[in-house]
Design a protein around this motif. Structure first.
Motif, short mmCIF file in Angstrom:
data_model
loop_
_atom_site.label_atom_id
_atom_site.label_comp_id
_atom_site.label_asym_id
_atom_site.label_seq_id
_atom_site.Cartn_x
_atom_site.Cartn_y
_atom_site.Cartn_z
N MET A 56 0.82 -1.21 0.00
CA MET A 56 0.00 0.00 0.00
C MET A 56 0.85 1.25 0.00
O MET A 56 1.98 1.25 0.49
N SER A 72 -5.21 5.99 0.86
CA SER A 72 -4.46 4.77 1.08
C SER A 72 -4.74 3.88 -0.13
O SER A 72 -5.86 3.42 -0.30
N GLN A 74 -4.11 0.60 -2.48
CA GLN A 74 -3.61 -0.76 -2.55
C GLN A 74 -3.09 -1.00 -3.96
O GLN A 74 -3.83 -0.83 -4.92
N GLU A 78 0.27 -7.43 -3.00
CA GLU A 78 -0.08 -7.35 -1.59
C GLU A 78 1.12 -7.68 -0.71
O GLU A 78 0.98 -7.92 0.48
#
Length: 177
Positions: A56, A72, A74, A78
């Motif tokens: 992120m 924020s 993404q 991940e």
């Protein structure tokens, strides 16, 4: 008297701002869900960009104290963002993750940080550690855990050239025209 501020982030999941007058303790701004991996301060537009171990990018405005989290984002990965760079002139954010994903985000205009979005991603299985932008050629240069340097076309998202530069992980590099 010495005055100023130090912005710091850590794998301990904390983002601090410390006033440097030697009389105050750090002021914790945020404790994230995972460790932070990099920090960039944009002095002109008073923004802080933080990346973390979950792929992120957090954006804070620093006109007030404490700074305000405005977005924020993404990324496609991940996993931990290990490489991070920003081109403020072309308004791009580039991230390179532990799983080899390279993500390009449209930074948008100052004041529109809520609209930042990923516009492209590419890469492979290389464990990336660093990314740099070569503006004139519209290319990205990455360094990986195994000592390879790779040049990528932003137009095609394909690798143009790779070579074994070191026997160990690339920890830092700089492109000089």
């Amino acid at each position: 008297a010495k005055t100023g501020y130090i912005y710091s982030c850590s794998t301990d999941k904390k983002f601090y701002i410390t006033e440097i007058n030697y009389l105050s303790a750090p002021s914790e701004v945020m404790e994230g869900p995972c460790g932070y991996t990099s920090l960039f301060y944009d002095r002109k537009f008073q923004r802080v960009f933080l990346t973390n171990e979950m792929g992120m990018v957090d954006v804070y405005l620093t006109q007030n104290f404490p700074p305000t989290l405005v977005n924020s984002i993404q990324t496609s990965s991940e996993l931990s963002i290990r490489g991070f760079c920003i081109d403020l002139q072309k308004s791009y954010i580039f991230t390179a993750a532990k799983d080899g994903q390279i993500c390009v985000l449209d930074l948008n205009m100052p004041g529109k940080e809520r609209l930042i979005k990923e516009i492209s991603n590419f890469g492979g299985s290389l464990e990336l550690r660093i990314v740099k932008y070569h503006k004139a050629a519209n290319e990205l240069i990455t360094g990986d855990q195994d000592g390879r340097i790779n040049i990528w076309s932003l137009k095609t998202g394909q690798s143009i050239y790779t070579w074994q530069a070191h026997e160990g992980a690339i920890t830092q590099m700089e492109f000089l025209p």
